[in-house]
Enzyme design. Structure first.
Site, PDB file in Angstrom:
ATOM      1  N   ALA A 109       0.869  -1.178   0.000  1.00  0.00           N
ATOM      2  CA  ALA A 109       0.000   0.000   0.000  1.00  0.00           C
ATOM      3  C   ALA A 109       0.907   1.230   0.000  1.00  0.00           C
ATOM      4  O   ALA A 109       2.084   1.149   0.379  1.00  0.00           O
ATOM      5  CB  ALA A 109      -0.883  -0.010   1.240  1.00  0.00           C
ATOM      6  N   GLY A 142       0.533  -5.023   0.876  1.00  0.00           N
ATOM      7  CA  GLY A 142      -0.648  -5.105   0.007  1.00  0.00           C
ATOM      8  C   GLY A 142      -0.363  -5.796  -1.314  1.00  0.00           C
ATOM      9  O   GLY A 142      -1.270  -6.375  -1.928  1.00  0.00           O
ATOM     10  N   GLU A 158      -0.559  -9.404  -0.520  1.00  0.00           N
ATOM     11  CA  GLU A 158      -1.989  -9.701  -0.293  1.00  0.00           C
ATOM     12  C   GLU A 158      -2.742  -9.759  -1.626  1.00  0.00           C
ATOM     13  O   GLU A 158      -3.607 -10.617  -1.829  1.00  0.00           O
ATOM     14  CB  GLU A 158      -2.588  -8.633   0.629  1.00  0.00           C
ATOM     15  CG  GLU A 158      -2.016  -8.724   2.048  1.00  0.00           C
ATOM     16  CD  GLU A 158      -2.434  -7.558   2.932  1.00  0.00           C
ATOM     17  OE1 GLU A 158      -2.077  -6.401   2.601  1.00  0.00           O
ATOM     18  OE2 GLU A 158      -3.128  -7.783   3.938  1.00  0.00           O
ATOM     19  N   GLU A 218       4.515  -5.072   7.097  1.00  0.00           N
ATOM     20  CA  GLU A 218       3.732  -4.039   7.780  1.00  0.00           C
ATOM     21  C   GLU A 218       4.172  -3.808   9.230  1.00  0.00           C
ATOM     22  O   GLU A 218       4.166  -2.677   9.713  1.00  0.00           O
ATOM     23  CB  GLU A 218       2.229  -4.396   7.760  1.00  0.00           C
ATOM     24  CG  GLU A 218       1.566  -4.223   6.408  1.00  0.00           C
ATOM     25  CD  GLU A 218       1.596  -5.462   5.537  1.00  0.00           C
ATOM     26  OE1 GLU A 218       2.459  -6.343   5.749  1.00  0.00           O
ATOM     27  OE2 GLU A 218       0.747  -5.545   4.639  1.00  0.00           O
TER      28      GLU A 218
HETATM   29  N1  COA Z   1       4.596   3.164  -0.706  1.00  0.00           N
HETATM   30  C1  COA Z   1       4.988   4.346  -1.212  1.00  0.00           C
HETATM   31  N2  COA Z   1       6.139   4.502  -1.882  1.00  0.00           N
HETATM   32  C2  COA Z   1       6.921   3.423  -2.027  1.00  0.00           C
HETATM   33  C3  COA Z   1       6.580   2.168  -1.515  1.00  0.00           C
HETATM   34  C4  COA Z   1       5.359   2.062  -0.819  1.00  0.00           C
HETATM   35  N3  COA Z   1       4.920   0.893  -0.309  1.00  0.00           N
HETATM   36  N4  COA Z   1       7.574   1.293  -1.812  1.00  0.00           N
HETATM   37  C5  COA Z   1       8.502   1.987  -2.485  1.00  0.00           C
HETATM   38  N5  COA Z   1       8.116   3.274  -2.631  1.00  0.00           N
HETATM   39  C6  COA Z   1       8.803   4.361  -3.311  1.00  0.00           C
HETATM   40  C7  COA Z   1      10.024   4.839  -2.527  1.00  0.00           C
HETATM   41  O1  COA Z   1       9.627   5.771  -1.526  1.00  0.00           O
HETATM   42  C8  COA Z   1      10.830   5.480  -3.624  1.00  0.00           C
HETATM   43  O2  COA Z   1      10.257   6.717  -3.952  1.00  0.00           O
HETATM   44  P1  COA Z   1      11.206   8.018  -4.218  1.00  0.00           P
HETATM   45  O3  COA Z   1      12.056   7.622  -5.392  1.00  0.00           O
HETATM   46  O4  COA Z   1      10.231   9.106  -4.532  1.00  0.00           O
HETATM   47  O5  COA Z   1      12.007   8.201  -2.970  1.00  0.00           O
HETATM   48  C9  COA Z   1      10.579   4.560  -4.799  1.00  0.00           C
HETATM   49  O6  COA Z   1       9.355   3.880  -4.524  1.00  0.00           O
HETATM   50  C10 COA Z   1      11.648   3.519  -5.001  1.00  0.00           C
HETATM   51  O7  COA Z   1      11.787   2.783  -3.794  1.00  0.00           O
HETATM   52  P2  COA Z   1      13.206   2.607  -3.024  1.00  0.00           P
HETATM   53  O8  COA Z   1      12.907   2.350  -1.582  1.00  0.00           O
HETATM   54  O9  COA Z   1      14.118   3.731  -3.350  1.00  0.00           O
HETATM   55  O10 COA Z   1      13.750   1.280  -3.735  1.00  0.00           O
HETATM   56  P3  COA Z   1      14.785   0.227  -3.130  1.00  0.00           P
HETATM   57  O11 COA Z   1      15.161  -0.665  -4.266  1.00  0.00           O
HETATM   58  O12 COA Z   1      15.875   0.932  -2.392  1.00  0.00           O
HETATM   59  O13 COA Z   1      13.960  -0.623  -2.043  1.00  0.00           O
HETATM   60  C11 COA Z   1      12.043  -1.852  -1.240  1.00  0.00           C
HETATM   61  C12 COA Z   1      12.919  -1.460  -2.462  1.00  0.00           C
HETATM   62  C13 COA Z   1      10.856  -2.623  -1.758  1.00  0.00           C
HETATM   63  C14 COA Z   1      12.876  -2.757  -0.310  1.00  0.00           C
HETATM   64  C15 COA Z   1      11.608  -0.575  -0.484  1.00  0.00           C
HETATM   65  O14 COA Z   1      11.070   0.341  -1.433  1.00  0.00           O
HETATM   66  C16 COA Z   1      10.585  -0.817   0.572  1.00  0.00           C
HETATM   67  O15 COA Z   1      10.910  -1.325   1.643  1.00  0.00           O
HETATM   68  N6  COA Z   1       9.316  -0.435   0.304  1.00  0.00           N
HETATM   69  C17 COA Z   1       8.261  -0.506   1.272  1.00  0.00           C
HETATM   70  C18 COA Z   1       7.772  -1.932   1.426  1.00  0.00           C
HETATM   71  C19 COA Z   1       6.690  -1.997   2.478  1.00  0.00           C
HETATM   72  O16 COA Z   1       6.904  -1.766   3.644  1.00  0.00           O
HETATM   73  N7  COA Z   1       5.466  -2.360   2.026  1.00  0.00           N
HETATM   74  C20 COA Z   1       4.339  -2.494   2.892  1.00  0.00           C
HETATM   75  C21 COA Z   1       3.534  -1.246   2.922  1.00  0.00           C
HETATM   76  S1  COA Z   1       2.119  -1.432   3.972  1.00  0.00           S
END
Ligand code: COA
Length: 268
Positions: free
Chosen positions: A74, A119, A122, A142
């Site tokens: 999400a 999400g 999910e 989460e």
């Molecule tokens: N919601 C909003 N934005 C998200 C996102 C999310 N769930 N997941 C990634 N993004 C965004 C990042 O903020 C970043 O945006 P920016 O370029 O404007 O800063 C962009 O997507 C790229 O992500 P980034 O974190 O730089 O990539 P990465 O390769 O370093 O890491 C992940 C990849 C998947 C490990 C990391 O993005 C992450 O942990 N995301 C969240 C996962 C999460 O907790 N999901 C559950 C949500 S309830």
């Protein structure tokens, strides 16, 4: 293209293509790793409603744009400002959209092309089958954000992989890689990235070569039956079996076998 419903909403965050009875829905916010903001959830709802109503579409592939992510969860920016009321409504809304996919009555295959987190995991679990590329990583992080699954993850994950494995994933928030996801039954197959869509389509075409009503009733029997005591679930199966005996597809399918020819199913 899918039916009338899809034309009612101009999609910004997803694309919907169709060819030869298969719809391909792609979540298309690659710059945010295809995170599900409210608009994307609304677009998915509209697209799957349209696909469900379109008799020309017999099956769906759901995937993410870009090389990195299926869906990274999400949208955390939206979650960060939500009130308890917003949070409950967002959870119920997401659950309904995922239930629409699960109960679509046509097979939906998730082609998991990278991160499927929160999400995104999910969403993949609401699909009937999951095929992952070798770079896929799945998880429910989460708890690392001080929240919890809200799109059915606490319920579908234990049903798919068993309570102990589900709780390990849910409580650590750690991701599993594609081989581990395959080992625990979270995905059905793992394939090289470049073959992902072709493999998903080949599998889907094997399914949709069968009777559409057979597929619809089988999905219903599995989805509804798993929530019922065994005797009631078997009674539901028997009722659907009786109902399917009224269809032209039943007559055609059995006659075609006896006449040693391929069946021509119409879904009637
Ligand atoms: N919601 C909003 N934005 C998200 C996102 C999310 N769930 N997941 C990634 N993004 C965004 C990042 O903020 C970043 O945006 P920016 O370029 O404007 O800063 C962009 O997507 C790229 O992500 P980034 O974190 O730089 O990539 P990465 O390769 O370093 O890491 C992940 C990849 C998947 C490990 C990391 O993005 C992450 O942990 N995301 C969240 C996962 C999460 O907790 N999901 C559950 C949500 S309830």
């Amino acid at each position: 293209m899918p039916g009338d419903g899809s034309r009612l909403m101009a999609y910004q965050n997803i694309t919907v293509e169709s060819r030869d009875a298969v719809a391909i829905v792609t979540i298309n916010r690659a710059e945010k790793l295809n995170a599900l903001d409210d608009r994307t959830v609304d677009e998915l709802d509209a697209a799957f409603a349209a696909i469900g109503a379109d008799v020309a579409i017999r099956g769906v592939i759901l995937t993410g744009a870009g090389e990195k992510a299926f869906v990274a969860g999400a949208d955390i920016a939206e979650l960060s400002t939500q009130s308890p009321v917003d949070g409950k409504e967002r959870s119920i809304r997401g659950q309904k959209v995922l239930a629409r996919i699960e109960d679509l009555g046509k097979p939906v295959i998730a082609a998991v092309n990278g991160f499927a987190l929160g999400g995104g995991c999910e969403l993949a679990m609401a699909c009937h089958v999951r095929i992952a590329s070798e770079n896929a990583r799945l998880g429910t992080p989460e708890v690392k954000l001080g929240i919890m699954c809200g799109y059915g993850g606490t319920q579908r994950l234990p049903r798919l992989v068993g309570k102990g494995r589900a709780l390990e994933m849910l409580l650590t928030g750690e991701m599993v890689d594609a081989p581990e996801a395959l080992r625990i039954g979270l995905v059905n197959r793992v394939v090289p990235r470049e073959k992902l869509l072709a493999e998903a389509e080949a599998l889907l075409r094997k399914m949709i070569a069968n009777g559409p009503v057979s597929l619809r009733f089988t999905i219903e029997a599995v989805n509804s039956g798993l929530e019922l005591p065994l005797a009631e679930a078997q009674y539901l199966e028997a009722t659907l079996f009786g109902l399917i005996c009224t269809t032209g597809d039943m007559k055609e399918g059995t006659r075609a076998f006896l006449e040693k020819r391929p069946a021509k199913f119409t879904g009637k």
